[in-house]
Design a protein around this motif. Structure first.
Motif, PDB file in Angstrom:
ATOM      1  N   SER A 183       0.829  -1.201   0.000  1.00  0.00           N
ATOM      2  CA  SER A 183       0.000   0.000   0.000  1.00  0.00           C
ATOM      3  C   SER A 183       0.864   1.251   0.000  1.00  0.00           C
ATOM      4  O   SER A 183       2.003   1.234   0.456  1.00  0.00           O
ATOM      5  N   ILE A 184       0.297   2.321  -0.541  1.00  0.00           N
ATOM      6  CA  ILE A 184       0.910   3.644  -0.499  1.00  0.00           C
ATOM      7  C   ILE A 184      -0.139   4.605   0.024  1.00  0.00           C
ATOM      8  O   ILE A 184      -1.224   4.714  -0.569  1.00  0.00           O
ATOM      9  N   ASN A 185       0.173   5.320   1.069  1.00  0.00           N
ATOM     10  CA  ASN A 185      -0.816   6.208   1.658  1.00  0.00           C
ATOM     11  C   ASN A 185      -1.035   7.440   0.768  1.00  0.00           C
ATOM     12  O   ASN A 185      -2.112   7.645   0.227  1.00  0.00           O
ATOM     13  N   ILE A 186      -0.013   8.235   0.617  1.00  0.00           N
ATOM     14  CA  ILE A 186      -0.126   9.475  -0.146  1.00  0.00           C
ATOM     15  C   ILE A 186       0.922   9.496  -1.248  1.00  0.00           C
ATOM     16  O   ILE A 186       2.076   9.136  -1.021  1.00  0.00           O
ATOM     17  N   MET A 187       0.513   9.915  -2.428  1.00  0.00           N
ATOM     18  CA  MET A 187       1.449  10.152  -3.533  1.00  0.00           C
ATOM     19  C   MET A 187       1.355  11.621  -3.919  1.00  0.00           C
ATOM     20  O   MET A 187       0.274  12.219  -3.851  1.00  0.00           O
ATOM     21  N   ALA A 208       6.271   9.253  -2.652  1.00  0.00           N
ATOM     22  CA  ALA A 208       5.312   8.263  -2.137  1.00  0.00           C
ATOM     23  C   ALA A 208       5.531   8.160  -0.634  1.00  0.00           C
ATOM     24  O   ALA A 208       6.639   7.872  -0.175  1.00  0.00           O
ATOM     25  N   ARG A 209       4.460   8.438   0.110  1.00  0.00           N
ATOM     26  CA  ARG A 209       4.563   8.500   1.569  1.00  0.00           C
ATOM     27  C   ARG A 209       3.904   7.312   2.233  1.00  0.00           C
ATOM     28  O   ARG A 209       2.836   6.847   1.800  1.00  0.00           O
ATOM     29  N   ASN A 210       4.513   6.838   3.284  1.00  0.00           N
ATOM     30  CA  ASN A 210       3.980   5.706   4.063  1.00  0.00           C
ATOM     31  C   ASN A 210       3.761   4.486   3.176  1.00  0.00           C
ATOM     32  O   ASN A 210       2.641   3.961   3.079  1.00  0.00           O
ATOM     33  N   VAL A 211       4.830   4.066   2.528  1.00  0.00           N
ATOM     34  CA  VAL A 211       4.775   2.895   1.662  1.00  0.00           C
ATOM     35  C   VAL A 211       5.032   1.640   2.497  1.00  0.00           C
ATOM     36  O   VAL A 211       6.005   1.575   3.243  1.00  0.00           O
ATOM     37  N   ARG A 212       4.161   0.678   2.334  1.00  0.00           N
ATOM     38  CA  ARG A 212       4.330  -0.591   3.050  1.00  0.00           C
ATOM     39  C   ARG A 212       4.646  -1.686   2.045  1.00  0.00           C
ATOM     40  O   ARG A 212       3.960  -1.810   1.022  1.00  0.00           O
ATOM     41  N   ARG A 215       7.763   3.583   4.983  1.00  0.00           N
ATOM     42  CA  ARG A 215       8.761   4.605   4.738  1.00  0.00           C
ATOM     43  C   ARG A 215       8.381   5.389   3.495  1.00  0.00           C
ATOM     44  O   ARG A 215       7.467   4.993   2.759  1.00  0.00           O
ATOM     45  N   ASP A 216       9.107   6.471   3.290  1.00  0.00           N
ATOM     46  CA  ASP A 216       8.840   7.346   2.158  1.00  0.00           C
ATOM     47  C   ASP A 216       9.886   7.134   1.068  1.00  0.00           C
ATOM     48  O   ASP A 216      11.030   6.762   1.356  1.00  0.00           O
ATOM     49  N   TYR A 217       9.474   7.415  -0.176  1.00  0.00           N
ATOM     50  CA  TYR A 217      10.381   7.277  -1.313  1.00  0.00           C
ATOM     51  C   TYR A 217      10.258   8.505  -2.216  1.00  0.00           C
ATOM     52  O   TYR A 217       9.185   9.131  -2.290  1.00  0.00           O
ATOM     53  N   TRP A 218      11.368   8.773  -2.936  1.00  0.00           N
ATOM     54  CA  TRP A 218      11.415   9.876  -3.894  1.00  0.00           C
ATOM     55  C   TRP A 218      11.844   9.362  -5.262  1.00  0.00           C
ATOM     56  O   TRP A 218      12.662   8.438  -5.361  1.00  0.00           O
TER      57      TRP A 218
END
Length: 122
Positions: A30-34, A97-101, A109-112
């Motif tokens: 899952s990804i919370n916020i993109m 991508a924020r709060n990636v599980r 964690r977050d990714y750029w």
């Protein structure tokens, strides 16, 4: 390992349009916020637009009415449709991508992304 790959940047004349895409790859649950951020030379990185998994959006005031963010949850992809572009929109645009599980045991964690250049000029 999660990767964000952006595409769609380029050179466009004032008043023109561009569409940015960002696809997240990897074993993602899952990804919370993109969202999309941008950074112009000599300036701090700023939020352009974001979208939750449920479709709730947030925009910087400077792009309201001109930019539209959307998301395909099944493809873990976020889009940014940019219209009526202005020279002040020139910047490197970064996908976030924020709060990636990636599993049910670890935290999120977050990714750029690596960034894509958007230049608005005659």
């Amino acid at each position: 390992q999660v990767q964000l790959v952006e595409s769609g940047g380029g050179l466009v004349q004032p008043g023109g349009s561009l569409r940015l895409s960002c696809a997240a790859s990897g074993s993602i649950i899952s990804i919370n916020i993109m969202g999309w951020y941008r950074q112009a030379p000599g300036k701090q990185r700023e939020l352009v637009a974001s979208i939750t998994g449920g479709g709730r959006t947030d925009y910087a005031e400077s792009v309201l009415g001109r930019f539209t963010i959307s998301r395909d949850n099944a493809k873990n992809t976020v889009y940014l449709q940019m219209t009526s572009l202005k020279p002040e929109d020139t910047a490197v645009y970064y996908c976030n991508a924020r709060n990636v599980r990636v599993d049910f045991y670890s935290g999120s964690r977050d990714y750029w992304g690596q960034g894509t250049q958007v230049t608005v000029s005659q």
